[in-house]
Scaffold this motif. Sequence first.
Motif, short mmCIF file in Angstrom:
data_model
loop_
_atom_site.label_atom_id
_atom_site.label_comp_id
_atom_site.label_asym_id
_atom_site.label_seq_id
_atom_site.Cartn_x
_atom_site.Cartn_y
_atom_site.Cartn_z
N ASP A 312 0.82 -1.21 0.00
CA ASP A 312 0.00 0.00 0.00
C ASP A 312 0.86 1.26 0.00
N GLY A 313 2.15 1.13 -0.35
CA GLY A 313 2.98 2.31 -0.58
C GLY A 313 3.80 2.78 0.59
N ARG A 314 3.74 2.08 1.72
CA ARG A 314 4.56 2.47 2.86
C ARG A 314 5.93 1.80 2.79
N ARG A 315 6.84 2.28 3.61
CA ARG A 315 8.20 1.73 3.60
C ARG A 315 8.79 1.82 5.00
N LEU A 316 9.32 0.70 5.49
CA LEU A 316 9.99 0.70 6.78
C LEU A 316 11.35 1.37 6.66
N GLU A 317 11.82 1.95 7.76
CA GLU A 317 13.14 2.60 7.76
C GLU A 317 14.22 1.57 8.06
N ARG A 318 15.10 1.33 7.07
CA ARG A 318 16.19 0.39 7.27
C ARG A 318 17.15 0.94 8.31
N LEU A 319 17.61 0.07 9.21
CA LEU A 319 18.50 0.50 10.27
C LEU A 319 19.97 0.35 9.87
N PRO A 320 20.84 1.20 10.36
CA PRO A 320 22.28 0.95 10.21
C PRO A 320 22.62 -0.38 10.85
N ALA A 321 23.31 -1.25 10.13
CA ALA A 321 23.58 -2.60 10.65
C ALA A 321 24.86 -3.13 10.03
N ARG A 322 25.38 -4.18 10.65
CA ARG A 322 26.61 -4.82 10.19
C ARG A 322 26.29 -6.29 9.88
N ARG A 323 26.58 -6.73 8.68
CA ARG A 323 26.39 -8.13 8.31
C ARG A 323 27.74 -8.82 8.46
N LEU A 324 27.80 -9.89 9.24
CA LEU A 324 29.09 -10.53 9.51
C LEU A 324 28.87 -11.94 10.05
N PHE A 325 29.96 -12.69 10.21
CA PHE A 325 29.87 -14.02 10.79
C PHE A 325 29.76 -13.92 12.31
N ALA A 326 29.19 -14.98 12.92
CA ALA A 326 28.96 -14.98 14.36
C ALA A 326 30.24 -14.80 15.15
N PHE A 327 31.35 -15.40 14.71
CA PHE A 327 32.58 -15.30 15.49
C PHE A 327 33.07 -13.86 15.56
N ALA A 328 32.90 -13.11 14.46
CA ALA A 328 33.35 -11.72 14.45
C ALA A 328 32.46 -10.85 15.34
N TRP A 329 31.15 -11.09 15.31
CA TRP A 329 30.24 -10.35 16.19
C TRP A 329 30.57 -10.65 17.65
N GLN A 330 30.84 -11.92 17.96
CA GLN A 330 31.19 -12.28 19.34
C GLN A 330 32.52 -11.66 19.75
N ASP A 331 33.51 -11.62 18.85
CA ASP A 331 34.77 -10.96 19.16
C ASP A 331 34.55 -9.52 19.59
N ASP A 332 33.63 -8.84 18.92
CA ASP A 332 33.42 -7.41 19.17
C ASP A 332 32.48 -7.13 20.34
N HIS A 333 31.52 -8.05 20.61
CA HIS A 333 30.47 -7.73 21.55
C HIS A 333 30.22 -8.78 22.63
N GLY A 334 30.94 -9.88 22.58
CA GLY A 334 30.80 -10.88 23.62
C GLY A 334 29.79 -11.96 23.28
N PRO A 335 29.78 -13.05 24.06
CA PRO A 335 28.96 -14.23 23.74
C PRO A 335 27.48 -14.06 23.97
N ASP A 336 27.05 -13.01 24.67
CA ASP A 336 25.64 -12.86 25.01
C ASP A 336 24.90 -11.87 24.12
N ALA A 337 25.58 -11.36 23.09
CA ALA A 337 24.99 -10.28 22.27
C ALA A 337 24.24 -10.83 21.06
N PHE A 338 23.60 -12.01 21.22
CA PHE A 338 22.86 -12.63 20.13
C PHE A 338 21.38 -12.73 20.50
N TRP A 339 20.53 -12.42 19.53
CA TRP A 339 19.09 -12.58 19.74
C TRP A 339 18.74 -14.07 19.79
N ALA A 340 17.80 -14.40 20.69
CA ALA A 340 17.25 -15.75 20.75
C ALA A 340 15.75 -15.63 20.94
N PRO A 341 14.97 -16.54 20.34
CA PRO A 341 13.51 -16.47 20.48
C PRO A 341 13.07 -16.76 21.91
#
Length: 341
Positions: A312-341
């Motif tokens: 219907d013509g609307r658009r969500l605002e894309r967020l600034p984000a980093r696409r990377l492998f899990a090991f690199a994200w953990q290196d930068d932010h620690g083991p608990d910085a992952f979303w889980a359901p």
Amino acid sequence: MDVKSVLPRDAIPSVDDPSYEPVSEYAGDPGDEVVVVDSVASPTRRADGTASGGSVDGDPARAFPIRYLHYHEVCNAVVDEAPVAVTWCPLCGSAVVYERTVRTPDGERVLEFGVSGKLADDDLVMYDRETESEWKQSLGTAIAGSLEGTDLDVVPAAMTTVGAFRDSTPDGEVLVAPGGESEAASDTDEPAPIEYDDVPYEAYFETAGFGLDAHRGTGDGRDWNRDDLAPKTVVLGVERDGEALGFPLDRLEANGSVAHATVGDRDVVAFATPDGVHAYENPGFAFERTVEPGTYVADGARWSGTTGESDDGRRLERLPARRLFAFAWQDDHGPDAFWAP
């Protein structure tokens, strides 16, 4: 942080004078992965929290093929009249776009980035040619030099495919193959002529090991002491107000390909689509997957997870984000910085 010198500076050459061609003229495969930058400026926002459009200056959205970035890793570009650095570290699978304008005690200055030949925790270390400060690519933080401690601003960008980009943005443009020589095209530390049809990291992406040793075949790579995530699981990381949350692709897929979360002061919705992971500011909707892959329903409309656009013509605002492998994200932010359901 483990920093090591691996190659001579600029043995992998950055792209400093990019040129572009219409996406309709791209000769590669429609499945080729690209980093897409639509607009550096924030879109005009509607009353319901969605965005009303993309590039405010009318510049075309631009796509940067990963098969080129394998050999260059940094492209110093301009989008919406704003200088940006499109960056890619193959070892970390990390695609991040940064603004090249930084604020210093002496005022703003625009930087041009190159490849230092160093790695920090197996991640690309960039350097800027103005001050020769060194920057960890996945963090966007200067780790040495006169700008040490300075952070680059992340630009909203998407990692998708040429085919998806062509379908959603038929007037978009694609980076023209820069050519030249690169160490990534060589079996030694000396640069060799680039053949973009070659895939220098294909074997690395298909193995379980990670890091420089795994890529070079000199070992299995680093240890990984968790079994709930594979080290090279694709993650989309969102940061806001000092909080960081990474959305793993496989966890999203197991959760109906959608996640609702809060990061800092922002409500976030993340989608797992056939072309990757995408994150947007959530205006307060409850999204549910449809039977058509990559599409979702919410607030009486059908939404594309890849573009954030509704029927219907609307658009969500894309967020600034980093696409990377899990090991690199953990290196930068620690083991608990992952979303889980």
